[in-house]
Design an enzyme around this catalytic site. Sequence first.
Site, PDB file in Angstrom:
ATOM      1  N   GLU A  20       0.853  -1.179   0.000  1.00  0.00           N
ATOM      2  CA  GLU A  20       0.000   0.000   0.000  1.00  0.00           C
ATOM      3  C   GLU A  20       0.899   1.242   0.000  1.00  0.00           C
ATOM      4  O   GLU A  20       1.844   1.334   0.784  1.00  0.00           O
ATOM      5  CB  GLU A  20      -0.905   0.005   1.223  1.00  0.00           C
ATOM      6  CG  GLU A  20      -1.567   1.325   1.575  1.00  0.00           C
ATOM      7  CD  GLU A  20      -2.415   1.911   0.463  1.00  0.00           C
ATOM      8  OE1 GLU A  20      -2.422   3.152   0.321  1.00  0.00           O
ATOM      9  OE2 GLU A  20      -3.065   1.135  -0.279  1.00  0.00           O
ATOM     10  N   ARG A  30     -17.857   2.922   4.473  1.00  0.00           N
ATOM     11  CA  ARG A  30     -16.702   2.344   3.773  1.00  0.00           C
ATOM     12  C   ARG A  30     -15.579   1.988   4.749  1.00  0.00           C
ATOM     13  O   ARG A  30     -14.911   0.973   4.595  1.00  0.00           O
ATOM     14  CB  ARG A  30     -16.164   3.331   2.724  1.00  0.00           C
ATOM     15  CG  ARG A  30     -17.088   3.592   1.559  1.00  0.00           C
ATOM     16  CD  ARG A  30     -16.399   4.462   0.510  1.00  0.00           C
ATOM     17  NE  ARG A  30     -15.375   3.711  -0.179  1.00  0.00           N
ATOM     18  CZ  ARG A  30     -15.563   3.060  -1.325  1.00  0.00           C
ATOM     19  NH1 ARG A  30     -16.761   3.059  -1.902  1.00  0.00           N
ATOM     20  NH2 ARG A  30     -14.571   2.402  -1.896  1.00  0.00           N
ATOM     21  N   TYR A  79     -29.389   7.050   3.177  1.00  0.00           N
ATOM     22  CA  TYR A  79     -29.664   5.848   3.972  1.00  0.00           C
ATOM     23  C   TYR A  79     -28.894   5.911   5.292  1.00  0.00           C
ATOM     24  O   TYR A  79     -27.882   6.618   5.401  1.00  0.00           O
ATOM     25  CB  TYR A  79     -29.312   4.565   3.209  1.00  0.00           C
ATOM     26  CG  TYR A  79     -27.952   4.522   2.554  1.00  0.00           C
ATOM     27  CD1 TYR A  79     -26.814   4.178   3.273  1.00  0.00           C
ATOM     28  CD2 TYR A  79     -27.816   4.795   1.188  1.00  0.00           C
ATOM     29  CE1 TYR A  79     -25.568   4.113   2.649  1.00  0.00           C
ATOM     30  CE2 TYR A  79     -26.577   4.738   0.567  1.00  0.00           C
ATOM     31  CZ  TYR A  79     -25.467   4.387   1.304  1.00  0.00           C
ATOM     32  OH  TYR A  79     -24.229   4.323   0.700  1.00  0.00           O
ATOM     33  N   ASP A 104     -11.455  -1.659  -9.472  1.00  0.00           N
ATOM     34  CA  ASP A 104     -11.479  -0.455 -10.300  1.00  0.00           C
ATOM     35  C   ASP A 104     -10.328  -0.379 -11.285  1.00  0.00           C
ATOM     36  O   ASP A 104     -10.427   0.333 -12.296  1.00  0.00           O
ATOM     37  CB  ASP A 104     -11.463   0.791  -9.409  1.00  0.00           C
ATOM     38  CG  ASP A 104     -12.820   1.101  -8.813  1.00  0.00           C
ATOM     39  OD1 ASP A 104     -13.810   0.485  -9.235  1.00  0.00           O
ATOM     40  OD2 ASP A 104     -12.892   1.983  -7.929  1.00  0.00           O
TER      41      ASP A 104
END
Length: 410
Positions: free
Chosen positions: A37, A112, A227, A304
């Site tokens: 990362e 998330r 939501y 993605d």
Amino acid sequence: MPVPTPAHQLAVIGGGIGGLAAALAAARAGRTVTLFERAAEFGEIGAGLQLAPNASHALDTLGVLPAVRHSAVAPHRLAMMDALTGNEVVTLDLRGDAYRDRFTHPYLVTHRTDLHSALLDACTGHGLITLRTGHTVTDARQDTDGVTLTFDEDEHAPFTADAVIAADGLHSRLRRSLVGDGDPVCSRYVAYRGTIPTARMTGSMSKLAATSAVMVWAGPRMHLVQYPLRRGELYNQVAVFESDHYTPDSDDWGTEAELEERFAGACSTMRDALPLVARDRRWPLFDRAPLTTWTYGRITLLGDSAHPMLQYLAQGACQALEDAVVLGHALAHHDDAATAFTVYEQARRGRAAAIQTNARSFGDICHLEGMGATLRNLHLGGRDPHDFDDIAWVWTPTPAPAAEALGASA
């Protein structure tokens, strides 16, 4: 699942949702994994995330569904509303017998960061996974023996792995070097998104939050999604609109002033919600055309980096999770990573491309104006809330390839 022997070393590039899921799936298939990362610490930005049953099925397969459910909300319905009139267009019952019989796994909404944390915890606790932050991959060179990664940071020596999974997102460096298809495509739409404590909500907004529903307010060239999150403690809002001032060489478009102007004609419920929409960051919306291939020998793309899509079907993260599960299954049933990557791509490419394409189309439907919106409402209005025929293909996950079809060794 069978464990391949020997357990070849895999490298995963990218520590987001897709990268962590891929690392976990590969490790559960018996592979030794090192994940790189580029940030100094793991983390996830953004707000709410919808997890349709295909995603919760994937999370169940990865063993993290209970952790995600701990803070997630299972909404009772998904409703499309007309942004101008405030009238309900169509609703789907997400908890009834018809839903459970069709999909088995729940429809969830979560923050998330909560999903990311659940995957990170699972990876941290797995003995076959090594996590390395502060590593920016600049190049990946492969030969018959493996793939060598080099890093932007001078202190990091090159790293050689048997194969590489590139989950480095929308602006993937590896995709750029392998595919050479340039920059992502800007849709001219922009999103403002964020959460607020439900305790701060009053009046019509408070009543709306108490319904535990996913609300999609569809209007001319704009929409609003709402939501609850974290057991109902937070409320997520995403305001999206098309900018009249987009230019590819400027960042001066999609402004707060445009946001206010675009939503000025909306119904009172939406106007009440707009002041509570987060304004600290705007998110231009991008996607790409589907690829004809995303596997190149011992390097494959995931999430993605392989198939970025507009968010109108709420499937971006869901498809990355599906990728991970299918890739893990292929790795478990075929010792050679390059062959497993090919099997994974063949199983996933057509479905991911169809969802990419249909996400664009659903955005067009959502943003219809005038007579187009009237016809949309007439077509969808009166639909049985237990009729899932149009969306079932999206919410039904990719079947794992049969082991015998892979030519696998037992």
